[in-house]
Each structure stands twice: as C-alpha cells, then as structure tokens.
Design a protein around this motif. Structure first.
Motif, PDB file in Angstrom:
ATOM      1  N   SER A   1       0.916  -0.985  -0.021  1.00 43.02           N
ATOM      2  CA  SER A   1       0.137   0.166   0.083  1.00 43.02           C
ATOM      3  C   SER A   1       0.758   1.117   0.000  1.00 43.02           C
ATOM      4  CB  SER A   1      -0.889   0.083   1.226  1.00 43.02           C
ATOM      5  OG  SER A   1      -1.614  -1.058   1.277  1.00 43.02           O
ATOM      6  N   THR A   2       0.503   2.217  -0.728  1.00 41.11           N
ATOM      7  CA  THR A   2       1.232   3.621  -0.723  1.00 41.11           C
ATOM      8  C   THR A   2      -0.027   4.440  -0.153  1.00 41.11           C
ATOM      9  OG1 THR A   2       0.577   4.039  -3.069  1.00 41.11           O
ATOM     10  CG2 THR A   2       2.459   3.129  -2.750  1.00 41.11           C
ATOM     11  N   GLY A   3       0.877   5.497   0.639  1.00 45.58           N
ATOM     12  CA  GLY A   3       0.086   6.573   1.061  1.00 45.58           C
ATOM     13  C   GLY A   3      -0.518   6.296   2.418  1.00 45.58           C
ATOM     14  N   GLN A   4      -0.963   5.084   2.918  1.00 46.25           N
ATOM     15  CA  GLN A   4      -1.686   4.552   4.195  1.00 46.25           C
ATOM     16  C   GLN A   4      -1.058   5.299   5.355  1.00 46.25           C
ATOM     17  OE1 GLN A   4      -4.761   3.200   4.548  1.00 46.25           O
ATOM     18  NE2 GLN A   4      -4.231   4.073   6.551  1.00 46.25           N
ATOM     19  N   GLY A   5      -1.500   6.178   5.965  1.00 46.92           N
ATOM     20  CA  GLY A   5      -1.040   6.548   7.314  1.00 46.92           C
ATOM     21  C   GLY A   5      -1.052   5.522   8.434  1.00 46.92           C
ATOM     22  N   LEU A   6       0.208   5.728   9.174  1.00 47.39           N
ATOM     23  CA  LEU A   6       0.051   4.702  10.496  1.00 47.39           C
ATOM     24  C   LEU A   6       0.258   5.551  11.760  1.00 47.39           C
ATOM     25  CD1 LEU A   6       2.995   2.239   9.230  1.00 47.39           C
ATOM     26  CD2 LEU A   6       0.169   1.856   9.123  1.00 47.39           C
ATOM     27  N   ARG A   7      -0.504   5.143  12.641  1.00 48.29           N
ATOM     28  CA  ARG A   7      -0.400   5.619  14.247  1.00 48.29           C
ATOM     29  C   ARG A   7       1.061   5.248  14.707  1.00 48.29           C
ATOM     30  NH1 ARG A   7      -5.811   4.259  13.918  1.00 48.29           N
ATOM     31  NH2 ARG A   7      -5.282   2.505  15.521  1.00 48.29           N
ATOM     32  N   ILE A   8       2.000   5.950  14.693  1.00 48.16           N
ATOM     33  CA  ILE A   8       3.383   5.364  15.128  1.00 48.16           C
ATOM     34  C   ILE A   8       3.642   6.586  16.387  1.00 48.16           C
ATOM     35  CG2 ILE A   8       5.780   5.271  14.798  1.00 48.16           C
ATOM     36  CD1 ILE A   8       4.200   3.247  13.218  1.00 48.16           C
ATOM     37  N   GLU A   9       3.274   6.111  17.710  1.00 47.87           N
ATOM     38  CA  GLU A   9       3.151   6.919  18.787  1.00 47.87           C
ATOM     39  C   GLU A   9       4.664   7.711  18.850  1.00 47.87           C
ATOM     40  OE1 GLU A   9       0.486   8.001  20.171  1.00 47.87           O
ATOM     41  OE2 GLU A   9      -0.853   6.367  19.097  1.00 47.87           O
ATOM     42  N   THR A  10       5.737   7.131  18.498  1.00 52.65           N
ATOM     43  CA  THR A  10       6.812   7.672  18.893  1.00 52.65           C
ATOM     44  C   THR A  10       7.436   8.541  17.912  1.00 52.65           C
ATOM     45  OG1 THR A  10       7.997   5.713  18.085  1.00 52.65           O
ATOM     46  CG2 THR A  10       7.624   5.904  20.710  1.00 52.65           C
ATOM     47  N   TYR A  11       6.642   8.719  16.703  1.00 52.13           N
ATOM     48  CA  TYR A  11       7.252   9.489  15.556  1.00 52.13           C
ATOM     49  C   TYR A  11       6.611  10.822  15.408  1.00 52.13           C
ATOM     50  CZ  TYR A  11       8.620  10.783  10.843  1.00 52.13           C
ATOM     51  OH  TYR A  11       9.070  11.279   9.522  1.00 52.13           O
ATOM     52  N   ARG A  12       6.809  11.932  15.105  1.00 50.85           N
ATOM     53  CA  ARG A  12       6.320  13.177  15.150  1.00 50.85           C
ATOM     54  C   ARG A  12       4.890  13.301  15.188  1.00 50.85           C
ATOM     55  NH1 ARG A  12       9.607  15.019   9.466  1.00 50.85           N
ATOM     56  NH2 ARG A  12      11.661  14.648  10.224  1.00 50.85           N
ATOM     57  N   LYS A  13       4.751  13.447  16.384  1.00 51.71           N
ATOM     58  CA  LYS A  13       3.385  13.660  17.043  1.00 51.71           C
ATOM     59  C   LYS A  13       2.382  12.362  16.624  1.00 51.71           C
ATOM     60  CE  LYS A  13       4.118  17.421  18.953  1.00 51.71           C
ATOM     61  NZ  LYS A  13       4.189  17.707  20.236  1.00 51.71           N
ATOM     62  N   GLY A  14       2.838  11.525  16.518  1.00 47.97           N
ATOM     63  CA  GLY A  14       2.081  10.119  16.625  1.00 47.97           C
ATOM     64  C   GLY A  14       1.538   9.621  15.181  1.00 47.97           C
ATOM     65  N   HIS A  15       2.020   9.998  13.825  1.00 48.33           N
ATOM     66  CA  HIS A  15       1.670   9.641  12.731  1.00 48.33           C
ATOM     67  C   HIS A  15       2.885   9.727  11.890  1.00 48.33           C
ATOM     68  CE1 HIS A  15      -2.279  11.697  14.165  1.00 48.33           C
ATOM     69  NE2 HIS A  15      -2.639  10.649  13.630  1.00 48.33           N
ATOM     70  N   ALA A  16       2.906   8.704  11.006  1.00 42.44           N
ATOM     71  CA  ALA A  16       3.882   8.328   9.912  1.00 42.44           C
ATOM     72  C   ALA A  16       3.377   7.867   8.881  1.00 42.44           C
ATOM     73  CB  ALA A  16       4.910   7.369  10.211  1.00 42.44           C
ATOM     74  N   ARG A  17       3.756   8.316   7.558  1.00 38.73           N
ATOM     75  CA  ARG A  17       3.255   8.052   6.146  1.00 38.73           C
ATOM     76  C   ARG A  17       4.468   7.440   5.475  1.00 38.73           C
ATOM     77  NH1 ARG A  17      -1.584   9.199   4.581  1.00 38.73           N
ATOM     78  NH2 ARG A  17      -1.846  11.127   5.639  1.00 38.73           N
ATOM     79  N   PRO A  18       4.425   5.996   5.510  1.00 41.31           N
ATOM     80  CA  PRO A  18       5.672   5.341   4.779  1.00 41.31           C
ATOM     81  C   PRO A  18       5.360   5.659   3.193  1.00 41.31           C
ATOM     82  CG  PRO A  18       4.850   4.135   6.459  1.00 41.31           C
ATOM     83  CD  PRO A  18       3.883   5.009   6.538  1.00 41.31           C
ATOM     84  N   ASP A  19       6.330   5.184   2.490  1.00 45.48           N
ATOM     85  CA  ASP A  19       5.989   5.408   1.112  1.00 45.48           C
ATOM     86  C   ASP A  19       5.318   4.067   0.732  1.00 45.48           C
ATOM     87  OD1 ASP A  19       7.505   7.671   0.513  1.00 45.48           O
ATOM     88  OD2 ASP A  19       9.217   6.741   0.434  1.00 45.48           O
ATOM     89  N   GLY A  20       5.629   2.922   1.591  1.00 43.35           N
ATOM     90  CA  GLY A  20       4.798   1.931   1.205  1.00 43.35           C
ATOM     91  C   GLY A  20       4.747   0.914   2.737  1.00 43.35           C
ATOM     92  N   THR A  21       3.708   0.241   2.611  1.00 43.29           N
ATOM     93  CA  THR A  21       3.562  -0.695   3.647  1.00 43.29           C
ATOM     94  C   THR A  21       2.995  -1.958   3.127  1.00 43.29           C
ATOM     95  OG1 THR A  21       1.382   0.140   4.068  1.00 43.29           O
ATOM     96  CG2 THR A  21       3.179   1.069   5.489  1.00 43.29           C
ATOM     97  N   LEU A  22       3.815  -3.249   3.548  1.00 44.77           N
ATOM     98  CA  LEU A  22       3.431  -4.168   3.087  1.00 44.77           C
ATOM     99  C   LEU A  22       2.696  -5.110   3.980  1.00 44.77           C
ATOM    100  CD1 LEU A  22       3.897  -6.321   0.734  1.00 44.77           C
ATOM    101  CD2 LEU A  22       5.897  -7.318   1.805  1.00 44.77           C
ATOM    102  N   ALA A  23       1.606  -5.543   3.828  1.00 50.70           N
ATOM    103  CA  ALA A  23       0.600  -6.061   4.691  1.00 50.70           C
ATOM    104  C   ALA A  23      -0.281  -7.067   3.921  1.00 50.70           C
ATOM    105  CB  ALA A  23      -0.081  -5.115   5.587  1.00 50.70           C
ATOM    106  N   ASP A  24      -1.176  -7.609   4.676  1.00 49.88           N
ATOM    107  CA  ASP A  24      -2.277  -8.625   4.241  1.00 49.88           C
ATOM    108  C   ASP A  24      -3.080  -7.570   3.281  1.00 49.88           C
ATOM    109  OD1 ASP A  24      -5.553  -9.686   4.308  1.00 49.88           O
ATOM    110  OD2 ASP A  24      -3.803 -11.160   4.410  1.00 49.88           O
ATOM    111  N   SER A  25      -3.481  -8.323   2.354  1.00 48.64           N
ATOM    112  CA  SER A  25      -4.339  -7.343   1.217  1.00 48.64           C
ATOM    113  C   SER A  25      -5.558  -6.614   1.929  1.00 48.64           C
ATOM    114  CB  SER A  25      -4.782  -8.048   0.213  1.00 48.64           C
ATOM    115  OG  SER A  25      -5.548  -9.090   0.343  1.00 48.64           O
TER     116      SER A  25
END
Length: 194
Positions: free
Chosen positions: A69-93
């Motif tokens: 997936s591209t553009g999916q934001g993630l709740r990453i509590e320890t990163y920049r106020k709790g949000h990260a938007r990786p270039d891609g995330t590999l997960a179950d469809s």
C-alpha cells in the motif's frame, strides 16, 4: 506572557485543513506535520514512483496474498506527534480495509521508504523512521537510499531499534528476511537515481 514549549504551534485539525488548501494551490509540494509545526517537502518524483511500481510487481509475483500500500498513514506513537506516512507498507491485502487515514501498524510486515532529494531525508528516513518503526515492532524496514545507491534492510526489532541492518549496493541481490522472504535483484535501481 509565558511560552509553553511543549504546546504545538498548530493542531492536527488545523494542519489537515491547511494541507488540503496547499494541495489545491501549490503544485509540487506536500505538507508535513513535524513536531507540531507545518512544513513542506517536494512530492515524489517519477523515479520514486517507478521504484514503488517495481517493488509492487515483485511483491505481487512472490506474495500475492500481500499488498504494498502507498500513502496509508500509520499511528506511530513515537514519531512526529504520533503519525507516519511511509512510502509503502506491506501487509495482508485486507489489513487496512475500514481503517481510515491513520491505521494501526500491527498488521504491517514491512515499511518502505525511498529517499527524496530534500534536506530532511537524512534525519527522517535514516534516523527517525527506523527508530520509530522498530519501537512499534514492524518486522522489516526497507530503505531504498537513492543518494548512497544502496538498500538497507532493517530487521529484528527489539522495541528500541533494529538489531540487524544489512546494507547492499544497487546491483546486488538481497533477500528480505522473514516474514517477507522475497529476493530482490536490485540492478534496475541503478536506472532510477539522479
């Protein structure tokens, strides 16, 4: 008047509205919310997108039950106020169905970042994101570093950092560790750098 250093200069809701306005008015820039302040960075270039296409095709061929997936934001509590938007995330469809803009990172098997040609990429992609993804427990962090012409495969998160980091120059073959188990021939990456 007392200044409170911990107070963000902008609330998340204000950022989202300003980000939408920026996208309508200014071509070529994307807003980011960094430590409670709004910043801008260039949007990904064509080579950046081509690398994502390349990796998407490989993932689909070898692990069709997963989706990059591209553009999916993630709740990453320890990163920049709790949000990260990786270039891609590999997960179950089905991992992000119904999740909204900021999803739980628990189903993510791999986070992908591709360096951009901006001043923040060193701190963001090489320092902050590996730490944040390891603290969150994402099993693999793949950094495609276009400045250094190499891939860094981070694995074995211990809750603080990745215990194993494998660095491979573009042109070599690398196998992404479990739970991914995909082998990449990185030769094509040589064509997608400046």
């Amino acid at each position: 008047m007392t200044v409170i250093a911990d107070r963000p200069q902008m609330l998340p809701e204000e950022f989202e509205a300003a980000s939408r306005a920026l996208a309508r008015e200014v071509e070529g820039l994307r807003a980011e919310f960094i430590h409670g302040k709004m910043g801008v960075k260039p949007v990904p270039d064509g080579d950046h997108e081509r690398i994502i296409q390349w990796l998407t095709r490989i993932c689909m061929q070898h692990r069709p039950e997963l989706w990059l997936s591209t553009g999916q934001g993630l709740r990453i509590e320890t990163y920049r106020k709790g949000h990260a938007r990786p270039d891609g995330t590999l997960a179950d469809s089905e991992a992000f169905v119904g999740a909204g803009e900021w999803a739980d990172p628990e189903p993510v098997l791999m986070a992908l970042e591709i360096t951009s040609y901006d001043t923040d990429t060193d701190r963001r992609d090489r320092v902050e994101k590996p730490r944040a993804y390891a603290e969150t427990g994402i099993p693999v962090y793949l950094l495609i570093d276009r400045d250094a012409c190499e891939i860094k495969v981070h694995s074995e998160p211990d809750g603080v950092r990745y215990e194993h980091v494998l660095t491979v120059p573009f042109g070599k073959v690398v196998t992404l560790p479990d739970p991914i188990g995909i082998t990449l021939d990185t030769e094509p990456l040589k064509s997608w750098v400046r």
